[in-house]
Design a protein around this motif. Sequence first.
Motif, short mmCIF file in Angstrom:
data_model
loop_
_atom_site.label_atom_id
_atom_site.label_comp_id
_atom_site.label_asym_id
_atom_site.label_seq_id
_atom_site.Cartn_x
_atom_site.Cartn_y
_atom_site.Cartn_z
N GLU A 1 -14.66 3.41 -1.11
CA GLU A 1 -13.38 4.03 -1.40
C GLU A 1 -13.60 5.34 -2.16
O GLU A 1 -13.02 6.37 -1.84
CB GLU A 1 -12.59 3.06 -2.27
N THR B 1 -11.82 2.70 -9.51
CA THR B 1 -12.16 1.67 -8.52
C THR B 1 -13.56 1.14 -8.76
O THR B 1 -14.37 1.76 -9.45
CB THR B 1 -12.05 2.21 -7.09
N LEU C 1 -5.06 -5.33 -1.77
CA LEU C 1 -4.68 -5.23 -0.37
C LEU C 1 -5.83 -5.66 0.54
O LEU C 1 -6.99 -5.62 0.15
CB LEU C 1 -4.31 -3.78 -0.03
N GLN D 1 -5.83 4.49 1.85
CA GLN D 1 -6.76 5.54 1.39
C GLN D 1 -6.35 6.89 1.99
O GLN D 1 -6.23 7.88 1.27
CB GLN D 1 -8.19 5.22 1.83
N ARG E 1 -6.09 -1.31 3.25
CA ARG E 1 -6.76 -0.48 2.27
C ARG E 1 -7.18 0.85 2.90
O ARG E 1 -7.01 1.90 2.32
CB ARG E 1 -7.99 -1.24 1.76
N LEU F 1 -5.67 -0.22 -4.80
CA LEU F 1 -5.77 -0.87 -3.50
C LEU F 1 -6.47 -2.22 -3.59
O LEU F 1 -6.71 -2.87 -2.58
CB LEU F 1 -6.53 0.04 -2.52
N GLN G 1 2.97 -1.35 -3.27
CA GLN G 1 2.08 -0.27 -3.63
C GLN G 1 2.75 1.08 -3.48
O GLN G 1 2.68 1.93 -4.36
CB GLN G 1 0.88 -0.38 -2.67
#
Lengths: 393, 285
Positions: free
Chosen positions: A208, A203, A176, A185, A181, A173, A152
């Motif tokens: 998130e 997303t 993950l 973030q 995650r 993410l 990532q």
Amino acid sequence: MAKELIRLSNCCMSFDDNVVLDNINLYINDQEFLTLLGPSGCGKTTTLRIIGGFQTPTSGEVLFDGEKINDVPPHKRAVNTVFQRYALFPHLNVYENIAFGLRLPKTDPETKKKVKLSEAEIKARVTEMLTAVNLTGFEKRSVTSLSGGQQQRVAIARALVNRPKVLLLDEPLGALDLRLRKDMQNELKRIQKAMGITFIYVTHDQEEALAMSDTVVVMDGGKIQQIGTPEDIYNEPKNAFVADFIGESNIIDGYMRGDGVVEIFNRRFACLDKGFAVNEPVDVVIRPEDVDIVPEAEGQLTGTVTSVTFKGVHYDIIVDFYGFKWLIQTTDLSPVGSRIGIKIDPDGIHVMKKSHYSGMFGDYSSYSEEYEEISDASYDPTEEDEGDSNEET
Amino acid sequence: MSRKNSIGSRLFMGLVFFFLYAPILLLIIFSFNEGTSSAVWKGFSLKWYGELFQDRIIMNSVYTTLIVSVIATLVATVAGTLAAIGFYNMRKSIREPLMTINGIPMMNADIVTGVSLCLLFAAAFGAWNGFVSWMEVNYRLTAPRLYQGFGTLLIAHITFNIPYVILSVMPKLKQMDKHLLDAAQDLGCTWMQAFWKVALPEIKPGIVSGMLIAFTMSIDDFVISYFTAGATSSTLAMTIYSMTKKRVSPEINAISTLLFGAVLVLLILVNVLETRQQKQKKYTD
């Protein structure tokens, strides 16, 4: 400070007869962290691919810095993308992956000549990026030997090293695990602030979106449902879809009986909402944490507890009010079968206009199934491939 | 009980392999025989290998075979790879039937492929030669007449090699993360650059093994060559076949041994490449 950088105006996209985007209007400011949020198939990835240049909208305009860029190919756009599964080049090591974009000769806008960066400059920029994503010392490693989180970071470094004006992130993410995650973030937010560039983030994870964004764009069915700050989206959802998708909501049919008065279950409640017609049917949103439990005699409404789940910080209890089941979050235990009363403050009530989503969400009668659906945020990479030409279906 | 079983099954396996490989083993042994006989061992010698390299006809056909195989393999590899990329970019509903059609020539009996190509060349050249004669009579213009020979042999080999290349490149394309090309373009590549820098290294193992299979098929082919080579050219397999008709010379043993060795080496190479890829893949997963 807010300078408009990208604008989509009246963008539509369809594959064959399948409408994926339906009249999208959106502008994105410089240095903004904007999130496209929605369930799979809502058109968020397609929107991102249009901005990246991988797809051309069927109709409508894409403007970058005021210039129409509908037909500008990806390699000529000042945007870079972090792909769903990172799409790192397996035959290159970490260093070469990050240096990939730098090694390509660029056309100088003034002299119109192809310019190549010197090896020393490439090395300096790659090293700088490796430091920025905490991967110093990984230069010679094969990308296939890295963990998901490390891959990532390489993907982010590979995109950012080209110093784009905008970074597009497509569910970066998603693959993950939860702890990683959360770390990433914060990491992403830090990188965005440090580099001062625009992030457009796709997303399906509402938490998130709320945690990271300056602006959230909620999408469903190829349409934008609501644009706003995370607080706006959570506190003032525009319709039942947004209220249900962002957090937990009890959504009840009601009638406005005048400014600041809403009636549900034949009882009047004070609220802060104004501007509706008298006696207009509305959707009323009550968040589970905004309900106070009181002894039965003192309650504005009374109901029976039908289920209790211990969640650590609080209990999730399901309460039956006249056949309609509410989710209430409380720190006080009320056993199953007990009668309770509730009180709701005026600022705990949010009134929405009726929409075609009315009646579809916000009832916790089928509590257990709903919960499965919510916890099933695990990520399926195939589900977002809306209408690629070589789609494996 | 199980011990007995295992002895029985081992014996059976031994027999199977014996019948499979005894003839080849015999051929290899007798290629080193001093005498002319294929039954009596007269002592070790490389005599027949020596004579082999003196034999004009054999060396000519070795040369033809190598040239045809190399050119056909190269052309088929390029064409097959491009075709596979084309297929890959099609919709599944079109791609799947096309892949089935691609498989037919490989399943098809060689003799059918050979005869049909032969008929095609005969018909096309017949028409052309007729046209040339007509021009000569009417306009006093001359153009070359066409006959089956090296050219048709080469075309035939390219034709039957292409499906093998497609079949071996296709899975590599499917395995490739389809966002890789997007990513390369995103980082500043044109489509062509993205293909060279990213897609090609990814599918290279498929291309190489397709190339090796094609080369083996070309070297190995007899039936299709027999029908398309015309009167003027002859591949090694064809020469050996015609030698068995005249006199059974131990040279045949020697050349067959060499051919067997060459094909064996190629097959081992293909297998080694494949296992190495699988290992790599395991590691990646």
